[in-house]
Design a protein around this motif. Sequence first.
Motif, short mmCIF file in Angstrom:
data_model
loop_
_atom_site.label_atom_id
_atom_site.label_comp_id
_atom_site.label_asym_id
_atom_site.label_seq_id
_atom_site.Cartn_x
_atom_site.Cartn_y
_atom_site.Cartn_z
N LEU A 98 0.82 -1.21 0.00
CA LEU A 98 0.00 0.00 0.00
C LEU A 98 0.85 1.26 0.00
N GLU A 99 1.90 1.28 0.81
CA GLU A 99 2.79 2.44 0.83
C GLU A 99 4.05 2.09 1.62
N GLU A 100 5.03 2.96 1.46
CA GLU A 100 6.27 2.86 2.23
C GLU A 100 6.49 4.21 2.92
N MET A 101 6.66 4.17 4.22
CA MET A 101 6.78 5.39 5.01
C MET A 101 8.22 5.58 5.47
N ASN A 102 8.77 6.75 5.22
CA ASN A 102 10.08 7.13 5.75
C ASN A 102 9.85 7.84 7.06
N ILE A 103 10.32 7.29 8.16
CA ILE A 103 10.06 7.91 9.45
C ILE A 103 11.31 8.55 10.05
N LEU A 104 12.47 8.29 9.47
CA LEU A 104 13.71 8.87 9.97
C LEU A 104 14.09 10.08 9.12
N PRO A 105 14.89 10.97 9.66
CA PRO A 105 15.36 12.11 8.85
C PRO A 105 16.14 11.62 7.62
N GLU A 106 16.22 12.47 6.61
CA GLU A 106 16.94 12.10 5.39
C GLU A 106 18.38 11.73 5.69
N ASN A 107 18.95 10.84 4.88
CA ASN A 107 20.33 10.37 4.97
C ASN A 107 20.61 9.53 6.22
#
Length: 130
Positions: A90-99
């Motif tokens: 359904l989706e992929e969530m980025n929960i951490l800051p970039e890099n």
Amino acid sequence: CGTVNDSGPGGNLTERSLQDAQRLFLMSEVVQPISTDPLVMQDNIRFSRLAVDIVQGRDTLYHVMYIGTEYGTIMKALSTTNKSLHGCYLEEMNILPENIQEPILNLQILHSDSRVLKIPLERCSNYKNE
């Protein structure tokens, strides 16, 4: 390693095996899979944690899987016996800051507001179409 003297079905068990049975009671019986096919597959991604939420649909119950990855993302996938939706991401969530790519160490479904970081389970307002 003393033996517990009992003539019942658990006779001749050691204290250690009884303690293990109490501590590991969820592992005491074999869990049979619903299907021989995997529920979800993804190349080049290692899963680190899994949490499952059961959601009532119009006509059936759906198992929504939240899969933590070693790269710090959470993948939301639908598990159902419907072959056309089988293993649908359904989706992929980025929960951490970039890099920052760290594994998800704990993943838990909470239906309350008592934790430091929470992600709403329904994020339909983020998308313009179905």
